[in-house]
Design a protein around this motif. Structure first.
Motif: not given
Length: 162
Positions: A125-139
């Protein structure tokens, strides 16, 4: 949800898979995707389960992305095996330009996924750059948009992994 995309660069080694991921049911839904590295190797997102992950969404023509590439590379090196970094190259149809971007920015040490189809951008669900998504071990997730320098990126990672 399984998503397929094409990709190349920084193919994961066999020891890239986490040891604490447990059964597939324990894998956060967000990590249930497949792709291809810029080098053409198959990539299974479930291998990222068990530890924190930073997804960096970039495009080869994006000046913000080019400017922050070296900071992403340095930050990934700083965190080593503690945090996995995955670049997702999209919003372009030219794989050669994606590969040149990786070489120019010094990010060849990261897994770089080829998302010319936009399937991974859509999955996350990313619509642009430069974007970051941080995902922890529990999601659990946290997102940010760039440009981010090394200090800002490190601060966000520290906040998300604390």
């Amino acid at each position: 949800m399984t998503t397929t995309a094409e990709a190349s660069a920084g193919a994961p080694s066999p020891d890239d898979s986490p040891t604490a991921s447990g059964p597939a049911a324990d894998v956060p839904a967000l990590l249930k995707f497949t792709g291809t590295t810029l080098e053409g190797a198959a990539f299974d997102g479930t291998r990222l389960a068990g530890g924190p992950v930073v997804f960096w969404f970039w495009a080869p023509w994006c000046p913000k992305c080019q400017a922050e590439g070296p900071a992403v590379a340095k930050t990934a090196k700083k965190y080593g095996d503690k945090v996995r970094f995955v670049g997702i190259a999209g919003l372009d149809k030219n794989k050669d330009q994606m590969t040149k971007f990786v070489d120019r920015t010094g990010t060849s040490g990261l897994v770089q996924l080829d998302d010319r189809t936009g399937a991974l951008y859509k999955h996350f669900k990313v619509t642009s750059q430069s974007s970051y998504l941080f995902v922890s071990p529990d999601g659990k997730t946290r997102s940010a948009t760039g440009p981010l320098d090394e200090g800002q990126l490190s601060e966000l990672i520290d906040q998300h992994t604390a």
